[in-house]
Design a protein around this motif. Structure first.
Motif, PDB file in Angstrom:
ATOM      1  N   LEU A 138      73.973  86.148  41.612  1.00  0.00           N
ATOM      2  CA  LEU A 138      75.413  86.317  41.046  1.00  0.00           C
ATOM      3  C   LEU A 138      76.068  85.279  40.376  1.00  0.00           C
ATOM      4  O   LEU A 138      76.187  84.220  41.063  1.00  0.00           O
ATOM      5  CB  LEU A 138      76.238  87.132  42.153  1.00  0.00           C
ATOM      6  N   ILE A 139      76.116  85.188  38.983  1.00  0.00           N
ATOM      7  CA  ILE A 139      76.963  84.241  38.378  1.00  0.00           C
ATOM      8  C   ILE A 139      78.493  84.593  38.148  1.00  0.00           C
ATOM      9  O   ILE A 139      78.586  85.537  37.332  1.00  0.00           O
ATOM     10  CB  ILE A 139      76.201  83.712  37.032  1.00  0.00           C
ATOM     11  N   VAL A 140      79.157  83.844  38.546  1.00  0.00           N
ATOM     12  CA  VAL A 140      80.842  84.161  38.427  1.00  0.00           C
ATOM     13  C   VAL A 140      81.548  83.065  37.770  1.00  0.00           C
ATOM     14  O   VAL A 140      81.295  81.820  38.127  1.00  0.00           O
ATOM     15  CB  VAL A 140      81.236  84.652  39.712  1.00  0.00           C
ATOM     16  N   SER A 141      81.948  83.280  36.596  1.00  0.00           N
ATOM     17  CA  SER A 141      82.905  82.336  35.759  1.00  0.00           C
ATOM     18  C   SER A 141      84.578  83.043  36.031  1.00  0.00           C
ATOM     19  O   SER A 141      84.888  83.894  35.451  1.00  0.00           O
ATOM     20  CB  SER A 141      82.666  82.290  34.395  1.00  0.00           C
ATOM     21  N   SER A 142      85.270  82.389  36.834  1.00  0.00           N
ATOM     22  CA  SER A 142      86.570  82.758  36.917  1.00  0.00           C
ATOM     23  C   SER A 142      87.509  81.473  36.554  1.00  0.00           C
ATOM     24  O   SER A 142      87.469  80.304  37.326  1.00  0.00           O
ATOM     25  CB  SER A 142      86.688  83.160  38.515  1.00  0.00           C
ATOM     26  N   GLU A 143      88.310  81.583  35.653  1.00  0.00           N
ATOM     27  CA  GLU A 143      89.108  80.728  35.095  1.00  0.00           C
ATOM     28  C   GLU A 143      90.730  80.890  35.159  1.00  0.00           C
ATOM     29  O   GLU A 143      91.037  81.716  34.888  1.00  0.00           O
ATOM     30  CB  GLU A 143      88.903  80.258  33.779  1.00  0.00           C
ATOM     31  N   ILE A 144      91.460  79.676  35.589  1.00  0.00           N
ATOM     32  CA  ILE A 144      93.047  80.015  35.679  1.00  0.00           C
ATOM     33  C   ILE A 144      93.467  78.438  34.965  1.00  0.00           C
ATOM     34  O   ILE A 144      93.399  77.628  35.552  1.00  0.00           O
ATOM     35  CB  ILE A 144      93.329  80.030  37.058  1.00  0.00           C
ATOM     36  N   ALA A 145      93.499  78.753  33.638  1.00  0.00           N
ATOM     37  CA  ALA A 145      93.970  77.651  32.830  1.00  0.00           C
ATOM     38  C   ALA A 145      95.554  77.568  32.709  1.00  0.00           C
ATOM     39  O   ALA A 145      95.948  76.467  32.356  1.00  0.00           O
ATOM     40  CB  ALA A 145      93.397  78.050  31.340  1.00  0.00           C
ATOM     41  N   SER A 146      96.302  78.455  32.744  1.00  0.00           N
ATOM     42  CA  SER A 146      97.708  78.411  32.575  1.00  0.00           C
ATOM     43  C   SER A 146      98.634  77.394  33.288  1.00  0.00           C
ATOM     44  O   SER A 146      99.263  76.823  32.826  1.00  0.00           O
ATOM     45  CB  SER A 146      98.310  79.783  32.884  1.00  0.00           C
ATOM     46  N   PRO A 147      98.164  76.952  34.712  1.00  0.00           N
ATOM     47  CA  PRO A 147      98.772  75.990  35.300  1.00  0.00           C
ATOM     48  C   PRO A 147      98.677  74.567  34.717  1.00  0.00           C
ATOM     49  O   PRO A 147      99.563  73.571  35.200  1.00  0.00           O
ATOM     50  CB  PRO A 147      98.453  76.225  37.061  1.00  0.00           C
ATOM     51  N   GLY A 148      97.599  74.445  34.156  1.00  0.00           N
ATOM     52  CA  GLY A 148      97.169  73.039  33.814  1.00  0.00           C
ATOM     53  C   GLY A 148      97.570  72.659  32.424  1.00  0.00           C
ATOM     54  O   GLY A 148      97.081  71.668  31.685  1.00  0.00           O
ATOM     55  N   ALA A 164      88.241  86.531  34.495  1.00  0.00           N
ATOM     56  CA  ALA A 164      87.018  86.352  35.168  1.00  0.00           C
ATOM     57  C   ALA A 164      85.971  87.182  34.562  1.00  0.00           C
ATOM     58  O   ALA A 164      86.130  88.244  34.210  1.00  0.00           O
ATOM     59  CB  ALA A 164      87.136  86.367  36.705  1.00  0.00           C
ATOM     60  N   ALA A 165      84.775  86.838  34.522  1.00  0.00           N
ATOM     61  CA  ALA A 165      83.447  87.585  34.312  1.00  0.00           C
ATOM     62  C   ALA A 165      82.312  87.194  35.270  1.00  0.00           C
ATOM     63  O   ALA A 165      82.438  86.245  35.698  1.00  0.00           O
ATOM     64  CB  ALA A 165      83.119  87.146  32.785  1.00  0.00           C
ATOM     65  N   ALA A 166      81.300  88.169  35.327  1.00  0.00           N
ATOM     66  CA  ALA A 166      80.207  87.848  36.155  1.00  0.00           C
ATOM     67  C   ALA A 166      79.244  88.607  35.485  1.00  0.00           C
ATOM     68  O   ALA A 166      79.265  89.597  35.026  1.00  0.00           O
ATOM     69  CB  ALA A 166      80.634  88.637  37.665  1.00  0.00           C
ATOM     70  N   VAL A 167      77.870  87.902  36.132  1.00  0.00           N
ATOM     71  CA  VAL A 167      76.810  88.627  35.640  1.00  0.00           C
ATOM     72  C   VAL A 167      75.872  88.595  36.722  1.00  0.00           C
ATOM     73  O   VAL A 167      75.671  87.618  37.383  1.00  0.00           O
ATOM     74  CB  VAL A 167      76.324  87.712  34.231  1.00  0.00           C
ATOM     75  N   VAL A 168      75.174  89.576  36.875  1.00  0.00           N
ATOM     76  CA  VAL A 168      73.886  89.593  37.973  1.00  0.00           C
ATOM     77  C   VAL A 168      72.437  89.661  37.045  1.00  0.00           C
ATOM     78  O   VAL A 168      72.235  90.051  36.207  1.00  0.00           O
ATOM     79  CB  VAL A 168      73.821  90.981  38.700  1.00  0.00           C
TER      80      VAL A 168
END
Length: 331
Positions: A138-148, A164-168
């Motif tokens: 399971l590869i997960v890309s979860s991003e919170i850009a807004s605070p920075g 976020a997005a995920a791929v198996v």
């Protein structure tokens, strides 16, 4: 080197809060319409109460369901993200907790090459699957850009969104065409300081934060320099990439690019010689979601039926470094 690896399922999660570009125009004191015209983003999503691990787990559940698997079929979790929920432990561990896998011992680790983290993660994992180290990852890309975001840098702060997005990923059967055909990553260090956040690491730790240096802890980008350097090297990069495969760039059915900005993608598409129909573009409704941009666009591409099993697909993008990265695969 080709690898018999298959994308088994994909998932996506967007935060509840939708932020239109007109809202940013008001926030920044700009003429209405400026942000959308400059960025190509009509609206993006910002987190309200969601955490990166919560978003990642939501996307992961969808990807696992789409793959026709159970959460207990997964034998490794990787967070391939350019941001992290906290410095320690790795975000993948926090996602595992959100997935209620506390009583299992499956390994978790993070891979961070900023906007190319998913591409790097997929490429790396494919070798591990090929070597029988793992079966279903399971590869997960979860991003919170807004605070920075630095709201003094109008041209960059209007680009980004959260999500976020995920791929198996798993092994292909012998009679299946699905495989990773080739990959390439190159880093051009003359662009190392074109995109950066200088504060928060060991050279400028959190304990050094003060009102006088707060910008050092925010996102900083020289967009014109990034574009100039990437335009200079993309031709040679593509030549090296396609020298590895028995087909031409024109044979690729769909290109899934990093959703950097509307202008950047339009110029990249023209430079690479692809039609709009071949070039997956979700920037208007997502913004630049850092490493999640590519797997989000991949998810939408699959859900919309724009790619079929057995067709060639290219994932490609740039990241801080400055790096170019791509994976050629048969979906």
């Amino acid at each position: 080197m080709s690898r018999k690896v298959k994308i088994l399922g994909t998932g996506k999660y967007l935060p509840r809060r939708m932020v239109h570009s007109s809202e940013l125009d008001k926030k920044l004191g700009l003429k209405e319409g400026w942000s959308e015209k400059k960025s190509g983003v009509s609206y993006r999503h910002y987190v309200d109460t969601e955490t990166a691990s919560e978003m990642g787990a939501n996307a992961a559940r969808q990807a696992i369901e789409e793959a026709g698997l159970s959460i207990h079929d997964i034998d490794c979790i990787i967070s391939a993200s350019g941001t992290y929920e906290q410095p320690i432990p790795c975000t993948a561990t926090l996602i595992k907790i959100q997935l209620d896998l506390v009583n299992t011992n499956i390994p978790c680790f993070d891979i961070n090459s900023t906007c190319l983290s998913f591409v790097t993660g997929l490429d790396t994992v494919s070798y591990l699957i090929e070597a029988n180290k793992f079966n279903r990852v399971l590869i997960v890309s979860s991003e919170i850009a807004s605070p920075g975001l630095n709201w003094d840098q109008k041209e960059s702060c209007i680009l980004f969104g959260d999500g976020a997005a995920a791929v198996v990923v798993g092994r292909s059967e012998a009679d299946e065409a699905s495989e990773i055909v080739a990959s390439l990553t190159e880093t051009y260090v003359e662009g190392a300081h074109y995109t950066e956040i200088r504060g928060g690491g060991t050279s400028l730790p959190a304990t050094s934060y003060c009102a006088d240096n707060h910008n050092e802890y925010l996102f900083d980008m020289n967009g014109k320099a990034v574009f100039k350097l990437s335009s200079k090297v993309i031709g040679g990069f593509m030549k090296k990439l396609f020298e590895q495969v028995p087909f031409k760039a024109s044979d690729v059915r769909m290109v899934i690019p990093h959703q950097a900005s509307g202008l950047a993608m339009r110029i990249m598409r023209q430079k690479l010689g692809y039609t709009e129909d071949q070039f997956m573009n979700i920037i208007a409704t997502h913004g630049n979601v850092i490493s999640a941009s590519i797997p989000m666009a991949l998810h939408d591409c699959i859900k919309q039926g724009r790619i079929a099993r057995g067709e060639e697909l290219m994932l490609i993008g740039t990241s801080a470094g400055l790096s170019l990265g791509a994976v050629l695969l048969v979906y």
